[in-house]
Design a protein around this motif. Structure first.
Motif, PDB file in Angstrom:
ATOM      1  N   UNK A   1       9.664  50.856  22.425  1.00  0.00           N
ATOM      2  CA  UNK A   1       9.138  49.568  22.867  1.00  0.00           C
ATOM      3  C   UNK A   1       8.479  49.768  24.221  1.00  0.00           C
ATOM      4  N   UNK A   2       7.424  49.017  24.472  1.00  0.00           N
ATOM      5  CA  UNK A   2       6.771  49.097  25.780  1.00  0.00           C
ATOM      6  C   UNK A   2       7.481  48.237  26.817  1.00  0.00           C
ATOM      7  N   UNK A   3       8.458  47.428  26.380  1.00  0.00           N
ATOM      8  CA  UNK A   3       9.214  46.581  27.301  1.00  0.00           C
ATOM      9  C   UNK A   3      10.708  46.713  26.987  1.00  0.00           C
ATOM     10  N   UNK A   4      11.582  46.525  27.996  1.00  0.00           N
ATOM     11  CA  UNK A   4      13.037  46.635  27.780  1.00  0.00           C
ATOM     12  C   UNK A   4      13.608  45.344  27.232  1.00  0.00           C
ATOM     13  N   UNK A   5      13.321  45.057  25.984  1.00  0.00           N
ATOM     14  CA  UNK A   5      13.686  43.748  25.435  1.00  0.00           C
ATOM     15  C   UNK A   5      15.179  43.598  25.198  1.00  0.00           C
ATOM     16  N   UNK A   6      15.937  44.687  25.113  1.00  0.00           N
ATOM     17  CA  UNK A   6      17.400  44.620  25.010  1.00  0.00           C
ATOM     18  C   UNK A   6      18.006  45.368  26.189  1.00  0.00           C
ATOM     19  N   UNK A   7      19.176  44.927  26.597  1.00  0.00           N
ATOM     20  CA  UNK A   7      19.846  45.582  27.709  1.00  0.00           C
ATOM     21  C   UNK A   7      20.255  47.009  27.418  1.00  0.00           C
ATOM     22  N   UNK A   8      20.364  47.378  26.143  1.00  0.00           N
ATOM     23  CA  UNK A   8      20.808  48.727  25.775  1.00  0.00           C
ATOM     24  C   UNK A   8      19.675  49.752  25.747  1.00  0.00           C
ATOM     25  N   UNK A   9      18.428  49.319  25.829  1.00  0.00           N
ATOM     26  CA  UNK A   9      17.312  50.263  25.777  1.00  0.00           C
ATOM     27  C   UNK A   9      17.233  51.066  27.076  1.00  0.00           C
ATOM     28  N   UNK A  10      16.769  52.309  26.947  1.00  0.00           N
ATOM     29  CA  UNK A  10      16.654  53.191  28.095  1.00  0.00           C
ATOM     30  C   UNK A  10      15.215  53.685  28.223  1.00  0.00           C
ATOM     31  N   UNK A  11      14.722  53.708  29.447  1.00  0.00           N
ATOM     32  CA  UNK A  11      13.347  54.146  29.701  1.00  0.00           C
ATOM     33  C   UNK A  11      13.265  55.667  29.694  1.00  0.00           C
ATOM     34  N   UNK A  12      12.245  56.194  29.036  1.00  0.00           N
ATOM     35  CA  UNK A  12      12.040  57.643  28.960  1.00  0.00           C
ATOM     36  C   UNK A  12      10.825  58.038  29.794  1.00  0.00           C
ATOM     37  N   UNK A  13      10.598  59.345  29.886  1.00  0.00           N
ATOM     38  CA  UNK A  13       9.537  59.854  30.751  1.00  0.00           C
ATOM     39  C   UNK A  13       8.156  59.373  30.333  1.00  0.00           C
ATOM     40  N   UNK A  14       7.979  59.048  29.062  1.00  0.00           N
ATOM     41  CA  UNK A  14       6.673  58.568  28.602  1.00  0.00           C
ATOM     42  C   UNK A  14       6.448  57.093  28.918  1.00  0.00           C
ATOM     43  N   UNK A  15       7.421  56.453  29.591  1.00  0.00           N
ATOM     44  CA  UNK A  15       7.281  55.059  29.956  1.00  0.00           C
ATOM     45  C   UNK A  15       7.747  54.085  28.899  1.00  0.00           C
ATOM     46  N   UNK A  16       8.136  54.587  27.711  1.00  0.00           N
ATOM     47  CA  UNK A  16       8.603  53.722  26.632  1.00  0.00           C
ATOM     48  C   UNK A  16      10.123  53.610  26.658  1.00  0.00           C
ATOM     49  N   UNK A  17      10.623  52.579  25.999  1.00  0.00           N
ATOM     50  CA  UNK A  17      12.063  52.308  25.956  1.00  0.00           C
ATOM     51  C   UNK A  17      12.596  52.601  24.559  1.00  0.00           C
TER      52      UNK A  17
END
Length: 264
Positions: free
Chosen positions: A225-241
């Motif tokens: 995802x391009x946005x952190x729509x859930x609290x469990x998502x984690x951002x990676x080096x490519x900028x995606x979650x």
């Protein structure tokens, strides 16, 4: 219940986005300073799936502040046009283009609703028509959108859509692990007011594009995802979650490329 007219929906969308533009322009999601310094906001899968745009014309529908639009210009598109219902968003995009030294013959922006795009944009057709990132959520009529969009694709060109997966809208906001909303619901999420978000199942979108005369080249689903729509998502080096590695994955975004043949 009052069914808003297209003019009412357009006015509501424009007013809503006008209110959001200052916050978005100043916030981390649309970091204009980082973009001016050279940051590329396009997702890796978009760049790979759209391919080389060098020398091509590109129309970005519902372009917001124009960061994605101008990223394609930086990648070599000969002429990019961004369209958005918000005058404030368009003015921000025009200022960004000027900051980057891109004259109107390289990057132009138009304030208009997407259903009026064929009459509002400067050219009759484009090699690439690009859209996504929440663009469909404000549209009550996907078939009309598909017909309008298809009419702007030049022979030999294609539409590229990168959108949030509607399955993700069915999950709970905190963890994204429970189905709490009906996937097939067509009603606005908040209320019946103009501009309210709507979910459009993937099958509805793809079928509308096919009926509009485009050939579906691919439909891809993505676990990012391009946005952190859930609290469990984690951002990676490519900028995606993404979900943590120990979590079952579900599609968070999807992409479609639909082309118009050289001859009819």
């Amino acid at each position: 219940m009052h069914d808003p007219t297209p003019e009412e929906r357009y006015g509501a969308d424009r007013a809503d986005w006008d209110e959001r533009v200052p916050a978005h322009a100043a916030g981390p999601v649309h970091d204009l300073d980082a973009f001016r310094a050279g940051e590329d906001v396009l997702r890796d899968f978009e760049v790979a799936e759209v391919g080389d745009v060098t020398g091509r014309t590109l129309l970005h529908l519902q372009c917001r502040t124009g960061l994605d639009t101008l990223s394609w210009a930086r990648r070599g598109a000969a002429h990019v046009v961004g369209l958005d219902p918000s005058e404030q968003a368009v003015e921000t995009a025009r200022a960004l283009a000027a900051d980057l030294g891109l004259a109107q013959d390289r990057a132009a922006f138009v304030a208009a609703g997407v259903y009026d795009a064929a009459e509002a944009v400067p050219d009759g057709s484009y090699d690439v028509v690009y859209t996504g990132g929440g663009a469909l959520r404000r549209l009550p009529d996907v078939e009309r959108w598909a017909e309008t969009t298809a009419s702007l694709v030049a022979p030999g060109g294609f539409l590229y859509l990168a959108e949030f997966h509607p399955l993700a809208d069915s999950l709970d906001d905190e963890t994204g692990s429970r189905v709490v909303h009906d996937y097939f619901v067509r009603d606005p999420w908040a209320d019946a007011a103009p501009g309210a978000d709507r979910a459009h199942p993937v099958g509805e979108v793809v079928t509308a594009l096919a009926r509009a005369g485009l050939r579906i080249d691919f439909l891809h689903e993505h676990d990012v995802s391009s946005v952190p729509r859930y609290g469990t998502l984690r951002r990676h080096e490519d900028g995606c979650y993404r979900f943590p590695a120990d979590r079952p994955r579900v599609p968070l975004m999807y992409s479609v490329r639909a082309s118009r043949p050289d001859t009819f």
